[in-house]
Design a protein around this motif. Structure first.
Motif, mmCIF file in Angstrom:
data_model
loop_
_atom_site.group_PDB
_atom_site.id
_atom_site.type_symbol
_atom_site.label_atom_id
_atom_site.label_comp_id
_atom_site.label_asym_id
_atom_site.label_seq_id
_atom_site.Cartn_x
_atom_site.Cartn_y
_atom_site.Cartn_z
ATOM 1 N N GLN A 25 0.799 -1.233 0.000
ATOM 2 C CA GLN A 25 0.000 0.000 0.000
ATOM 3 C C GLN A 25 0.826 1.275 0.000
ATOM 4 O O GLN A 25 0.401 2.284 -0.573
ATOM 5 C CB GLN A 25 -0.999 -0.026 1.158
ATOM 6 C CG GLN A 25 -2.036 -1.114 0.963
ATOM 7 C CD GLN A 25 -3.287 -0.924 1.770
ATOM 8 O OE1 GLN A 25 -3.467 0.055 2.452
ATOM 9 N NE2 GLN A 25 -4.186 -1.903 1.681
ATOM 10 N N SER A 26 2.031 1.241 0.623
ATOM 11 C CA SER A 26 2.824 2.482 0.607
ATOM 12 C C SER A 26 3.326 2.763 -0.807
ATOM 13 O O SER A 26 3.312 3.908 -1.264
ATOM 14 C CB SER A 26 3.978 2.395 1.608
ATOM 15 O OG SER A 26 4.788 1.292 1.309
ATOM 16 N N SER B 142 0.421 4.062 -2.825
ATOM 17 C CA SER B 142 0.161 5.476 -2.514
ATOM 18 C C SER B 142 1.107 6.372 -3.302
ATOM 19 O O SER B 142 0.692 7.358 -3.906
ATOM 20 C CB SER B 142 0.340 5.750 -1.028
ATOM 21 O OG SER B 142 -0.537 4.961 -0.286
ATOM 22 N N LYS C 12 -1.839 9.467 -4.165
ATOM 23 C CA LYS C 12 -2.817 9.767 -3.120
ATOM 24 C C LYS C 12 -2.653 8.770 -1.976
ATOM 25 O O LYS C 12 -2.125 7.674 -2.177
ATOM 26 C CB LYS C 12 -4.236 9.747 -3.663
ATOM 27 C CG LYS C 12 -4.661 8.479 -4.363
ATOM 28 C CD LYS C 12 -6.098 8.646 -4.825
ATOM 29 C CE LYS C 12 -6.496 7.600 -5.831
ATOM 30 N NZ LYS C 12 -7.791 7.824 -6.440
ATOM 31 N N ASP C 13 -3.106 9.190 -0.805
ATOM 32 C CA ASP C 13 -2.872 8.367 0.362
ATOM 33 C C ASP C 13 -3.832 7.185 0.401
ATOM 34 O O ASP C 13 -5.045 7.354 0.469
ATOM 35 C CB ASP C 13 -3.039 9.228 1.624
ATOM 36 C CG ASP C 13 -2.579 8.472 2.851
ATOM 37 O OD1 ASP C 13 -1.676 7.614 2.682
ATOM 38 O OD2 ASP C 13 -3.111 8.702 3.935
ATOM 39 N N ILE C 14 -3.278 5.988 0.305
ATOM 40 C CA ILE C 14 -4.120 4.794 0.363
ATOM 41 C C ILE C 14 -3.868 4.086 1.685
ATOM 42 O O ILE C 14 -2.752 3.651 1.967
ATOM 43 C CB ILE C 14 -3.803 3.835 -0.810
ATOM 44 C CG1 ILE C 14 -4.083 4.536 -2.140
ATOM 45 C CG2 ILE C 14 -4.557 2.526 -0.653
ATOM 46 C CD1 ILE C 14 -5.107 3.938 -3.021
ATOM 47 N N HIS C 15 -4.866 4.037 2.525
ATOM 48 C CA HIS C 15 -4.745 3.286 3.770
ATOM 49 C C HIS C 15 -6.030 2.480 3.925
ATOM 50 O O HIS C 15 -7.012 2.951 4.461
ATOM 51 C CB HIS C 15 -4.548 4.232 4.956
ATOM 52 C CG HIS C 15 -4.382 3.509 6.255
ATOM 53 N ND1 HIS C 15 -3.154 3.095 6.717
ATOM 54 C CD2 HIS C 15 -5.285 3.087 7.173
ATOM 55 C CE1 HIS C 15 -3.320 2.461 7.870
ATOM 56 N NE2 HIS C 15 -4.595 2.445 8.169
#
Lengths: 297, 216
Positions: free
Chosen positions: A238-239, A242, A247-250
């Motif tokens: 996921q990092s 992102s 864009k921030d994927i959490h």
């Protein structure tokens, strides 16, 4: 108490131990007795069926003998193991010659009376929905779950046990039963590329990006899975995703059994939430008003 | 693209062999292209899945077996469920990989000396692969190491699997950065579990090899 033979497979004893833990905990709460097949061996997974057809039948079948002798059906939580066990069983039932060959290879007499189930099928059996509903203690209505089936839990229909393999429903039904909402999204049956994650990382990465992005855009709080390969593939990168998408994927990628376990109030430690790489704690604290101190370990 | 069809480029027996191995009717494909439209990895392939089917029908064996396509197929089965002619294309891809690997199956190990010998042989092979960095060699290499692990331990032992793959494929540090987080989340097992009926597993491998040789 319903009894089943349990085939965990290699992943559930290593990278997916939280699936193993939560599966056992939920079954215990529902009065389902899982007995691990003694001395089980690997089902061979993709390397076997892309190398030798006979090997891809003999390895899974050699694990079914014990269950047949005990008169039990087999629960195989890993989607890949499930698919290989089920395919091998169907082929043996259809073709007497193949059965003779496989019996010669494993040096035992397997008749093919065992049925193979995945946890989605198990928890969708008629009586189960009511039983799960009765046990629900926690209000999960604040959470929007993207149910991800991937390949082997939706295809082919006759193996996966889904009526419509382009639009499977079994996981959505379970998630709705525990009170959470599910989202409509276009990637629920798209391949995440886990089988290429080691040999073709770039290809797998592109597919992971597509799945995570789609879940994100459709407003999911988390992704629910029932396959250890999908889980680690979607959870681990996921990092990088992102960075790539800007864009921030959490997005916590949780096993659907962990969600059931949380909803029915199973001791959080027993669900193995701390083994997930993308931490789900703040999500459950915010949306379900749960204290996650014990789960963090 | 031009393709010459003559005795040198076509192999009449090949279609029959693929049909026998896969149990699928190759000639029933009418090139609707649905398989390629739905394939998640089609854009990375050199031949689209429907092209593979056409080449098979024409018996152009070498082009099919040398394509990256058969090694990039993720076995996701999307093509198989959408084919209007009910051809299980994923199974056809399996058969093509099986046919091209047949010879290499011979060298599976049954004791530690031959295990080492196998690793050394693949290391030599991989020196060639390193120069190519190619889909074909990667997956073939992975398959061997995965099956060796089952053959030897009865189950897959992931740390050894990744280590052996990295050494043999030439991608020495592939997945290296994932190790710390895997350790932190205690997802790595340090010792392999040796199954008690290991000798039985080895017999399964031997008998499969024997029966496949008989069939040929």
């Amino acid at each position: 108490m319903t009894k089943y033979a349990y085939y965990p497979g290699c992943s559930l004893h290593s990278v997916a131990k939280e699936y193993d833990l939560s599966m056992k905990a939920v079954c215990r709460a529902l009065g389902i007795d899982l007995i691990e097949i003694p001395d089980w061996i690997c089902c061979g997974s993709s390397p076997a069926h892309t190398t030798s057809h006979l090997l891809s039948l003999a390895l899974p079948i050699s694990n079914c003998i014990w269950a047949e002798n005990q008169g039990l059906d087999i629960i195989a939580p890993c989607a890949s193991c499930f698919s290989r066990l089920k395919i091998a069983n169907l082929e043996i039932k259809k073709d007497g010659k193949i059965r003779q060959k496989v019996n010669r290879i494993i040096e035992e007499e397997y008749k093919g009376t065992v049925d193979i189930l995945n946890p989605l099928q198990l928890f969708n059996r008629m009586d189960m929905h009511g039983e799960i509903k009765n046990l629900v203690k926690i209000d999960m209505s604040g959470i929007k779950v993207a149910c991800y089936y991937g390949c082997l839990l939706s295809r082919p229909g006759d193996i996966a046990g889904e009526d419509d393999c382009e639009h499977p429903k079994k996981m959505d039904q379970i998630i709705t039963t525990i009170g959470a909402s599910t989202c409509d999204w276009q990637c629920k049956t798209e391949c995440c590329g886990a089988s290429l994650a080691i040999t073709q990382p770039k290809v797998a990465f592109r597919l992971v990006c597509e799945v995570l992005n789609s879940a994100m855009e459709n407003g999911a709080d988390c992704i629910a899975v029932a396959c250890p390969l999908c889980q680690s593939n979607l959870d681990m990168r996921q990092s990088e995703v992102s960075d790539h998408l800007g864009k921030d994927i959490h997005l916590p990628v949780v096993y659907f059994t962990q969600l059931i376990g949380l909803a029915i109030g199973i001791n959080q430690e027993a669900l193995g939430l701390k083994h997930l790489i993308t931490a789900p704690f703040s999500l459950f604290e915010e949306k379900c008003n749960l204290s996650m101190a014990i789960a963090k370990g | 693209m031009k393709w010459a069809l003559n005795q040198n480029t076509t192999d009449d027996g090949f279609v029959a062999r693929v049909e026998k191995t896969s149990g699928q009717n190759i000639s029933s494909c009418y090139q609707c292209g649905k398989c390629s439209a739905g394939c998640p990895v089609c854009r990375d392939m050199d031949l689209a899945p429907n092209q593979i089917m056409r080449f098979l029908q024409l018996g152009i064996r070498d082009t099919v077996l040398a394509s990256r396509t058969i090694w990039l197929c993720a076995s996701c089965q999307t093509c198989s469920i959408r084919c209007p002619q009910i051809i299980d294309l994923a199974r056809v891809m399996d058969s093509l990989r099986i046919i091209s690997q047949r010879k290499e199956m011979e060298s599976a190990p049954n004791d530690w000396q031959s295990l080492l010998a196998g690793i050394w042989n693949r290391f030599k092979e991989s020196m060639i692969y390193i120069l190519q960095m190619d889909a074909r060699s990667n997956l073939r290499c992975f398959n061997h190491i995965f099956l060796d692990s089952i053959h030897y331990y009865g189950r897959v032992f992931e740390p050894a699997l990744i280590f052996n793959y990295n050494i043999n494929s030439g991608y020495l540090f592939s997945n290296f950065l994932k190790a710390p987080v895997m350790l932190l989340k205690s997802k790595i097992k340090f010792l392999p579990v040796e199954v008690r009926r290991r000798d039985k597993v080895q017999k399964i491998f031997e008998r499969v090899k024997m029966m496949e040789r008989e069939e040929e």
